[in-house]
Design an enzyme around this catalytic site. Structure first.
Site, PDB file in Angstrom:
ATOM      1  CE1 TYR A   1      -2.277  -6.614   3.964  1.00  0.00           C
ATOM      2  CE2 TYR A   1      -3.069  -6.424   1.705  1.00  0.00           C
ATOM      3  CZ  TYR A   1      -3.266  -6.263   3.064  1.00  0.00           C
ATOM      4  OH  TYR A   1      -4.458  -5.767   3.520  1.00  0.00           O
TER       5      TYR A   1
ATOM      6  CE1 TYR B   1      -4.338  -1.383   0.748  1.00  0.00           C
ATOM      7  CE2 TYR B   1      -3.044  -2.960   2.018  1.00  0.00           C
ATOM      8  CZ  TYR B   1      -4.229  -2.600   1.410  1.00  0.00           C
ATOM      9  OH  TYR B   1      -5.306  -3.438   1.454  1.00  0.00           O
TER      10      TYR B   1
ATOM     11  CG  HIS C   1      -9.874  -2.050   1.560  1.00  0.00           C
ATOM     12  ND1 HIS C   1     -10.206  -2.522   2.807  1.00  0.00           N
ATOM     13  CD2 HIS C   1      -8.584  -2.417   1.357  1.00  0.00           C
ATOM     14  CE1 HIS C   1      -9.161  -3.136   3.341  1.00  0.00           C
ATOM     15  NE2 HIS C   1      -8.162  -3.082   2.488  1.00  0.00           N
TER      16      HIS C   1
ATOM     17  NE  ARG D   1      -6.741  -9.842   5.289  1.00  0.00           N
ATOM     18  CZ  ARG D   1      -7.902  -9.398   4.792  1.00  0.00           C
ATOM     19  NH1 ARG D   1      -8.028  -8.115   4.504  1.00  0.00           N
ATOM     20  NH2 ARG D   1      -8.919 -10.191   4.591  1.00  0.00           N
TER      21      ARG D   1
ATOM     22  CG  HIS E   1      -8.315  -7.425   0.359  1.00  0.00           C
ATOM     23  ND1 HIS E   1      -7.182  -8.027   0.871  1.00  0.00           N
ATOM     24  CD2 HIS E   1      -8.377  -6.204   0.968  1.00  0.00           C
ATOM     25  CE1 HIS E   1      -6.604  -7.239   1.746  1.00  0.00           C
ATOM     26  NE2 HIS E   1      -7.304  -6.107   1.824  1.00  0.00           N
TER      27      HIS E   1
END
Length: 276
Positions: A181, A142, A196, A191, A194
């Site tokens: 990640y 991110y 958000h 995780r 995905h």
């Protein structure tokens, strides 16, 4: 008469330190399995179906601290509207839905198109809905100061976009498929990939946040966040479907994901502070 203080009864210790990462995946998976078994046993005995996540889910360590312990604080929705942001067609440009053109070069990774409809519990389209998305890049990183994952940042990809739903409740984003990640819930925790999603309703206080996953991810069974939704059908509603009619020749693969705002088939939503 003298008295002797009695020691407090022993409390079961559950570490909530995100840096501890002490539990193994096997221990975490066993905790998840026990909670799911209890849910299925409850269903068999007539307990109601759960269509949303559990706010406190012990295998998801930080949920123990984030789950509310007191009654919600009620606010005046009309007062909030006096100072909250407002969005409309004039404020959101259609190009903001293309996350691959926000910089001077092409981002790295598999280009994808994600499209779908926002509907209410009766299947009626919800038009004029502001949808915002954010995600990791193709390396699982991110653009955020708290993300210290040793994966490269992409100078041509920020990972945020927004759109307004059309007359039929439809939306479309062009982006890069994010990668899994690591995170510090337990040892060797990863995780699933995905995206958000945040949706605003007709008022600022109607915001919901959820996550869209990709079909066939091997990390589903291991992830305490995904598994904090104890009902399998509710979990399945978070997984987009590959749709070849959405894919574009030599350009992008396509996925379709509808969001249901209410009713028994509603899409699960997460607390606003959810970061993972």
């Amino acid at each position: 008469m003298s008295t002797t203080a009695q020691p407090a009864p022993p409390q079961e210790h559950v570490s909530t330190n995100p840096d501890a990462a002490a539990a193994s995946q096997e221990e975490t998976t066993a905790e998840i399995g026990a909670l799911h078994d209890a849910y299925r046993d409850g269903l068999a005995e007539g307990a109601p179906e759960e269509t949303t996540s559990r706010l406190s889910f012990p295998p998801y360590r930080s949920s123990l601290l984030r789950a509310p312990t007191k009654s919600l604080h009620h606010t005046d929705p009309e007062e909030i509207e006096l100072w909250s942001p407002a969005f409309g067609d004039r404020d959101v440009h259609p190009l903001e839905a293309d996350l691959t053109i926000q910089h001077n070069g092409e981002p790295v990774g598999e280009r994808i198109i994600v499209t779908g409809r926002v509907v209410d519990g009766d299947g009626r389209p919800v038009a004029g809905q502001l949808i915002e998305v954010w995600q990791a890049n193709a390396a699982g990183r991110y653009v955020h100061k708290r993300d210290q994952h040793p994966a490269p940042l992409d100078p041509n990809f920020t990972g945020v976009g927004r759109a307004i739903t059309g007359a039929d409740g439809e939306y479309t984003f062009t982006t890069i498929k994010p990668a899994p990640y690591p995170w510090k819930n337990h040892y060797n925790a990863w995780r699933p990939a995905h995206i958000h999603f945040s949706l605003f309703g007709t008022d600022f206080t109607q915001r919901i946040i959820t996550q869209m996953y990709f079909p066939g991810d091997p990390l589903f069974a291991l992830d305490p966040i995904y598994q904090s939704i104890v009902d399998q059908r509710a979990r399945d509603r978070l997984v987009a479907q590959y749709d070849h009619s959405v894919s574009e020749h030599e350009w992008a693969t396509g996925y379709r994901w509808d969001i249901v705002l209410s009713g028994s088939n509603r899409t699960w939503s997460e607390p606003e502070e959810g970061e993972h």
